[in-house]
Scaffold this active site. Structure first.
Site, PDB file in Angstrom:
ATOM      1  N   TRP A 357       4.372  84.444  -5.474  1.00  0.00           N
ATOM      2  CA  TRP A 357       4.138  84.293  -6.927  1.00  0.00           C
ATOM      3  C   TRP A 357       2.641  84.196  -7.211  1.00  0.00           C
ATOM      4  O   TRP A 357       2.199  84.348  -8.351  1.00  0.00           O
ATOM      5  CB  TRP A 357       4.896  83.102  -7.506  1.00  0.00           C
ATOM      6  CG  TRP A 357       4.403  81.737  -7.093  1.00  0.00           C
ATOM      7  CD1 TRP A 357       4.536  81.171  -5.874  1.00  0.00           C
ATOM      8  CD2 TRP A 357       3.706  80.779  -7.896  1.00  0.00           C
ATOM      9  NE1 TRP A 357       3.966  79.909  -5.865  1.00  0.00           N
ATOM     10  CE2 TRP A 357       3.449  79.644  -7.088  1.00  0.00           C
ATOM     11  CE3 TRP A 357       3.267  80.752  -9.224  1.00  0.00           C
ATOM     12  CZ2 TRP A 357       2.770  78.512  -7.556  1.00  0.00           C
ATOM     13  CZ3 TRP A 357       2.612  79.617  -9.688  1.00  0.00           C
ATOM     14  CH2 TRP A 357       2.359  78.515  -8.862  1.00  0.00           C
ATOM     15  N   ASP A 358       1.846  83.923  -6.197  1.00  0.00           N
ATOM     16  CA  ASP A 358       0.397  83.924  -6.320  1.00  0.00           C
ATOM     17  C   ASP A 358      -0.095  85.187  -7.024  1.00  0.00           C
ATOM     18  O   ASP A 358      -1.067  85.161  -7.770  1.00  0.00           O
ATOM     19  CB  ASP A 358      -0.260  83.909  -4.938  1.00  0.00           C
ATOM     20  CG  ASP A 358       0.220  82.785  -4.045  1.00  0.00           C
ATOM     21  OD1 ASP A 358       1.351  82.340  -4.220  1.00  0.00           O
ATOM     22  OD2 ASP A 358      -0.552  82.387  -3.159  1.00  0.00           O
ATOM     23  N   GLU A 488       4.596  71.571  -3.975  1.00  0.00           N
ATOM     24  CA  GLU A 488       5.616  71.601  -2.914  1.00  0.00           C
ATOM     25  C   GLU A 488       5.703  70.282  -2.154  1.00  0.00           C
ATOM     26  O   GLU A 488       6.452  70.189  -1.196  1.00  0.00           O
ATOM     27  CB  GLU A 488       5.342  72.771  -1.966  1.00  0.00           C
ATOM     28  CG  GLU A 488       5.608  74.120  -2.615  1.00  0.00           C
ATOM     29  CD  GLU A 488       5.130  75.294  -1.766  1.00  0.00           C
ATOM     30  OE1 GLU A 488       4.115  75.122  -1.048  1.00  0.00           O
ATOM     31  OE2 GLU A 488       5.751  76.356  -1.822  1.00  0.00           O
ATOM     32  N   LYS A 601       0.380  68.143  -4.176  1.00  0.00           N
ATOM     33  CA  LYS A 601      -0.306  69.184  -3.413  1.00  0.00           C
ATOM     34  C   LYS A 601      -1.153  70.029  -4.342  1.00  0.00           C
ATOM     35  O   LYS A 601      -2.230  70.478  -3.981  1.00  0.00           O
ATOM     36  CB  LYS A 601       0.753  70.053  -2.731  1.00  0.00           C
ATOM     37  CG  LYS A 601       0.218  71.152  -1.834  1.00  0.00           C
ATOM     38  CD  LYS A 601       1.378  71.980  -1.279  1.00  0.00           C
ATOM     39  CE  LYS A 601       0.901  73.077  -0.340  1.00  0.00           C
ATOM     40  NZ  LYS A 601       1.984  74.034  -0.041  1.00  0.00           N
ATOM     41  N   GLN A 602      -0.650  70.257  -5.540  1.00  0.00           N
ATOM     42  CA  GLN A 602      -1.321  71.188  -6.436  1.00  0.00           C
ATOM     43  C   GLN A 602      -0.832  70.979  -7.865  1.00  0.00           C
ATOM     44  O   GLN A 602       0.101  70.230  -8.097  1.00  0.00           O
ATOM     45  CB  GLN A 602      -1.041  72.617  -6.007  1.00  0.00           C
ATOM     46  CG  GLN A 602       0.379  73.097  -6.261  1.00  0.00           C
ATOM     47  CD  GLN A 602       0.659  74.408  -5.547  1.00  0.00           C
ATOM     48  OE1 GLN A 602       1.127  74.408  -4.412  1.00  0.00           O
ATOM     49  NE2 GLN A 602       0.367  75.509  -6.203  1.00  0.00           N
TER      50      GLN A 602
END
Lengths: 775, 775
Positions: A357-358, A488, A601-602
């Site tokens: 998906w990046d 994640e 994580k993000q």
């Protein structure tokens, strides 16, 4: 964080020989041209630690899935990015003593990646024995002008002796992936040819039967003159080599030019590969090194002329942004709609499968703003062509009636990944693919795309959301249970705010475009309905109900969106409380500990705020940023860029700058201790966005461009080019002035710091920030 | 569900030859004696589908862990139950024509498992060619009297021809596990000897270096007389064989007695294995088949005399309960504290590692009520000896200061399992091990155990719970985040009611026993404190706080405990809504779909209600049962027994009976379509409990026995033996009467249907249910 590499505006420089950092440097100094690429492995024999890597775009191997415990729905195979035949090899002997860089005395070692001209160079000395030292200068590139060609100019000079140099140039197809599931090799020999003019090795991949022809042709030069040589040829299984012995006197230099052509059955019929490759080698050699090199650098000049970001006053930031732009352009050129943007590009094999998906969330916005619209369209058409496979993927998970779930990782549209919490649950990826359609159209104005391709994809994805959401009698709301969000470090959570937001947005956007197509081209809509068996009124009633009644977790005391149900029950602590010795936590903590911690994580809620920013006021953005940012460990490369953009948006330029450096120098400074595996290509797009959308405040909305620039305190200026609907314009921001220069011939509609402009072709607008802000 | 096997009170009978069901039957007809065992593979050559399985307790192989995606904390190895050398092999030729049962004409096939006497028998005819038919009758057993001996009596009769029979009896150590991670073999040859008296094969396991000696000695009999034969011996790597040719006339029968001894380095020094094994073979042969057989059956007679459950009026239920008792006794005899109760016993290799929480939750209560107290103690000491490893396991997950987390799956105390949601999160297993100590002591009255072993384990586990619970500022309660409860169809949930209940119970029970030991033997407590660095006041303050302030999810509208936070947000549907074609869901649905559904694999809240039943009134039990039971798919073998016990407890005898049949006939009727892999040994204990604790309503509390019997409508009577603190008593329940017969010499304190009795040794009490209930 101290950079291991020397800071320079246009080059990455390793000074001194550092075998302990070799894998890292092999990643950093990688070269590529969108068609092929390779890690910065040494040409010479090197028995030290190294991750060999040479890659040809689109050539993959479906490696049988390995799991501990099988779950229904797991894919049978994982598409591995293949380590392809190694064509850089040049072994050197001095007076019959073979050189192994891991065992020789090396001095004055320099490794340089020149980003302006796109080459990798090494200059160093090898002392073979007392009074017997050679200096090697090797330069290599993969041509941006002719992507199937690679070139090594390999010069060896005797510094202090008369003797004989032996050169053995080879192509080695007996390579393997480090990242195999069962330790198998993926290539087998098809044919070998080698004579005094050239050598050719054709190998094929098992299972997928890709044929790759790798050819080389050599010339030896002394004093700028090609010298005649006697070539001794060898071959064995998947290997060809040519050896030449050349006498050399003290102070004399011998140059070996190794011309290489790499052709694959993706582009050339198998039966013609040998002939075509030899022909390409002949053309290359006829053209000669100098011409090939200048054509190559001219292409880079063109790329930089419209994609460079110039930062004055901060050479570290300057080097970093160029490194990111350089690697992105090495990875993807948008010329082939079968290709995509692999997470490691041509710099490593980890993560396999080309497409995440990046691509839609990070790569596409970069290419939409920097490249021809057809590059963005290629990326979208890639997914359109995978729609059928996505419907199959969804069916494997029990969805029906044309619901589409795009894969988490794929090469050919089939799902590759096999962790249930990712493969089956990280479904927000589906939303990114829907949002990409909207994003593409708002950047390009290509409304045709919606009718021709986009709507069919949107309906498939909306059908998925509609089936995936369930109605909670308890909450009297729709819920989406059991998902993994972008962060994640949470798995199998309920009502991830970001996922729920994307689901509702997709349903709304699809409905809106159904209405538009119905009214503007009802015949086309009817065709589509018939083709995909879509009954608008039957299916969309539920969609509307979901849009109206979706549950969004919210903390009414802090007034922030909650990442998921129950998030507040965690121990909320800042990431700064984690001891340095335990960072990154994904390399030090067990998974359960990570999951039950509050650490992100993000970007997750913030990823949603980034996408749907215009729905929220600045205070809302700020509150959410201030809540989540301190808990974020940024152990995904995709994280700091998004935070940086939002920090800029809320006016926190110090934080934005700190996060910018973290995203921009993520690989150069190896923040997450994993550069040895390869670079984080897709996050590099985020770095560019952190400047253009972050500091520059660029947005596309209401059919025009918005700019609200800020500038980090220690920068004197920065400038970039961007594109909007075919209009290329340049922006320069200093402490006082913003200059927007429309370098196209069409009028650019723009809102600059809140003021509306129509900038005609070849005209510019200069806004004095200080004056105008107070006016 | 129609049973494939013939219903009989004491036998399992397969009529007719069913190759398509062979793996299932190989499981069902397994034999074992707690020391070794095997699947019901054929002696003869069989090229059809089969899962070969022969097992020696305690002999395992640490197979390198295989995962798709590594997580910190995963174990390096998974201990596999090993398929050991096959000693049953007997190949038959008729006039030099080899028989392969998969290719021959088979008729009159009968396979019988005689549970009363503990043997496996097959009787069948093989037609080799026209007018050439033999009848084979083979009976084999592994001795309950001398567990290292196995025996086959193999009779072949010519029905219609004169000719020559060739017998080749062999031992084959070149076996492998079907369930290997990398397809490797685990055994290698140590030595082979074979002469006219006996054959001996010694093989060793790789890595663990267990040596297993397998010896055979043959005798051939005609007309009850041992006949002299000429033996032709063969051997090759890991294989020995003896062939004999015997002429036979029409109507004549030849019997081969194959005596087998299996000794391992667990019990005999490696250097003595050969000598000891030959000696054991010699003793066996001297004793002869008839004596070995009668000694074996006498042991079974003893077992049945106190463990049989007799059901009148329901032969299907009768067969089923005997099958369960039989297999349990075949699996574990409690003689060796290094052994445990493997989930498949000696019937298959799936799930590997010998020990799961099944042992404490299901196996232990069975053995506590049916066996000598030292059997239960052996099971507890097994865990005590693994305490240090459990502290290491916990440390790998970031816990400290002596916190212990017992492994999910283990052979030697180290964790074997590698699914993060299980290995790291299914921590309720720790509670089962704590509860086992309580359960053991209430059954046996062995209070010494607490001071000597139990408390140290309890403190280790309490330290774990204390560190694992976190305080939620939001709820102002302690929470346990990110766990998997007994119902493995939920992963990574927050505040599993069962887990939280166990945690609080463990902390309370540990505190209580610290106080007792402090007051009764403060020196011993001080010793313990010093040994494990335990500071009572420092550590237990938090324990008390957790006990007082634990969060328990609850639905106040339905008045039921919630399996976990957010459970009510699911779509609540009865399991009956799942189409039959999609059952079992774990073989048909993707994992995410299972997780977000409301369906329970097994008892979860109800598992807690089972343990802590005395804390709840009947209405509470009933409400929770009525809420969860309809959503339960019972796809764990451990499920229906618990539901059945609670159904009995709340007086729902119809439901209890339905669930009893499901647990009792789980394997015989293959409810979950997985018997081919082996039997569900640990759940068999649950079946017995469903009768004794369920229908019989037996409880141990307040230092005495409670009985509250019910009887299923179609049963005339049932009876069982049980034990309490060394007192063996027999219970018989008819429609009208309950008889409790104290067959020991000590007084039995018992509360029978609410009435208190002290039954003296060798006395009985008869209660007329009808009369007494209305009196």
């Amino acid at each position: 964080m101290n950079s291991f590499y020397k800071t320079d505006a246009w080059q990455i420089i390793e000074e001194g020989f550092h075998p302990e950092m070799n894998r890292e440097s092999e990643s950093i100094f990688s070269i590529g041209n969108g068609y092929m690429g390779q890690r910065a492995n040494f040409e010479e024999t090197y028995s030290g630690d190294s991750l060999q890597g040479s890659y040809v775009a689109g050539v993959y191997y479906p490696d049988k899935t390995r799991v501990g415990w099988w779950k229904n729905g797991y894919p049978e195979y994982f598409a591995k990015v293949l380590n392809a035949p190694n064509w850089i090899g040049i072994n050197i002997s001095v007076d019959e003593k073979k050189i192994d860089l891991a065992k020789s005395k090396i001095s004055s070692f320099l490794r340089i990646l020149d980003m302006k001209q796109g080459y990798l160079e090494r200059i160093f000395r090898v002392t073979v024995s007392e009074n017997k030292t050679i200096e090697i200068c090797s330069r290599r590139f993969v041509s941006m002008a002719e992507p199937d060609l690679g070139m090594i100019r390999y010069a060896v000079k005797s510094l202090d002796f008369d003797g004989v140099l032996d050169f053995t140039a080879y192509i080695d197809g007996d390579v393997k992936n480090q990242d195999t599931n069962y330790g198998e090799k993926f290539w087998e020999d098809v044919s070998k040819e080698i004579d005094e003019n050239s050598g050719l090795l054709i190998t094929r991949t098992l299972k997928t039967d890709f044929h790759v022809a790798t050819g080389m042709s050599l010339e030896f030069i002394k004093d700028n003159i090609v010298i005649p040589v006697k070539i001794r040829n060898f071959n064995r299984d998947k290997y060809i080599a040519s050896s030449v012995s050349i006498p050399v006197r003290k102070g004399e230099e011998v140059v070996l030019n190794k011309y290489v052509a790499v052709l694959s059955s993706l582009n050339v019929e198998k039966g013609n590969l040998a002939k075509e490759t030899k022909s390409r080698l002949h053309q290359a050699k006829t053209k000669g090194y100098d011409k090939l090199y200048s054509e190559h650098t001219r292409e880079w000049e063109k790329i930089w002329s419209t994609s460079d970001v110039i930062i004055e006053g901060d050479i570290s930031a300057q080097q970093a942004i160029r490194f990111n732009i350089f690697q992105l352009n090495q990875t993807y050129t948008g010329k082939d709609e079968r290709l995509n943007i692999g997470p490691k590009g041509f710099t490593g094999e980890k993560y396999g499968g080309s497409t995440y998906w990046d691509t839609e969330a990070f790569g596409l916005p970069f290419f939409l703003k920097t490249a021809d619209p057809k590059v963005g369209k290629n990326l979208l058409v890639y997914r359109y062509k995978h729609l059928e496979k996505s419907i199959e993927n969804a069916a494997k998970l029990g969805f029906k009636d044309g619901a589409a779930l795009y894969p988490m990782v794929t090469m050919n549209g089939e799902e590759c990944h096999n962790e249930w919490e990712i493969t089956f649950e990280e479904i927000h990826r589906n939303g990114a693919i829907a949002f990409a359609i909207f994003n593409y159209i708002r950047h390009t104005g290509d409304n045709e795309y919606m009718a021709d391709y986009g709507l069919e994809v949107l309906i498939g994805i909306s059908r998925f959301w509609s089936q995936r959401a369930t109605f909670s009698e308890n909450l009297k709301k729709y819920v989406i249970l059991g998902v993994t969000g972008p962060n994640e470090y949470e798995n199998n959570v309920n009502n991830n705010w970001y996922t729920n937001s994307l689901a509702v947005w997709t349903l709304s956007y699809t409905l809106e475009n159904i209405r538009i197509l119905e009214s503007e081209n009802s015949a086309k809509m009817s065709d589509l309905n018939a083709r995909i068996n879509f009954n608008i009124s039957n299916e969309t009633t539920r969609w509307q109900d979901i849009i109206k009644n979706m549950h969004f977790p919210f903390d009414s005391s802090r007034n922030v969106f909650l990442q998921q149900d129950g998030f507040l029950d965690k121990e909320l602590k800042p990431a700064s409380s984690i001891p340095a010795s335990e960072r990154p936590i994904n390399q030090n903590w067990s998974w359960d500990r990570i999951l039950r911690s509050c650490f992100l994580k993000q970007a997750d809620v913030l990823q949603g705020l980034y996408l749907f920013e215009d729905q929220f006021d600045t205070e809302t953005l700020k509150r959410n940023f201030d809540f989540y940012e301190p808990m974020t460990v940024h152990e995904s490369s995709l994280s700091p860029c998004i935070y940086s953009i939002i920090a800029s948006r809320i006016g926190n330029i110090e934080k934005a700058y700190e996060l910018y450096l973290r995203t921009a120098r993520l690989d150069l400074d190896d923040y997450n201790n994993e550069v040895s595996d390869g670079l984080h290509i897709t996050s590099m797009a985020g770095t560019w966005l952190a400047i253009v959308e972050g500091f520059g405040g660029m947005r596309i909305s209401e059919g025009k461009v918005f700019l609200n620039p800020l500038i980090p305190v220690n920068w004197q200026s920065y400038s970039f080019h961007a594109r909007f609907r075919g209009i290329l314009f340049e922006v320069k921001v200093t402490k006082d002035l913003v200059t927007v220069n429309n370098v196209s011939d069409k009028t650019l509609p723009i809102t600059l710091c809140g003021k509306e402009y129509q900038i005609n072709g070849s005209e510019k607008v200069i806004l004095n920030l200080k004056v105008d802000f107070f006016s």
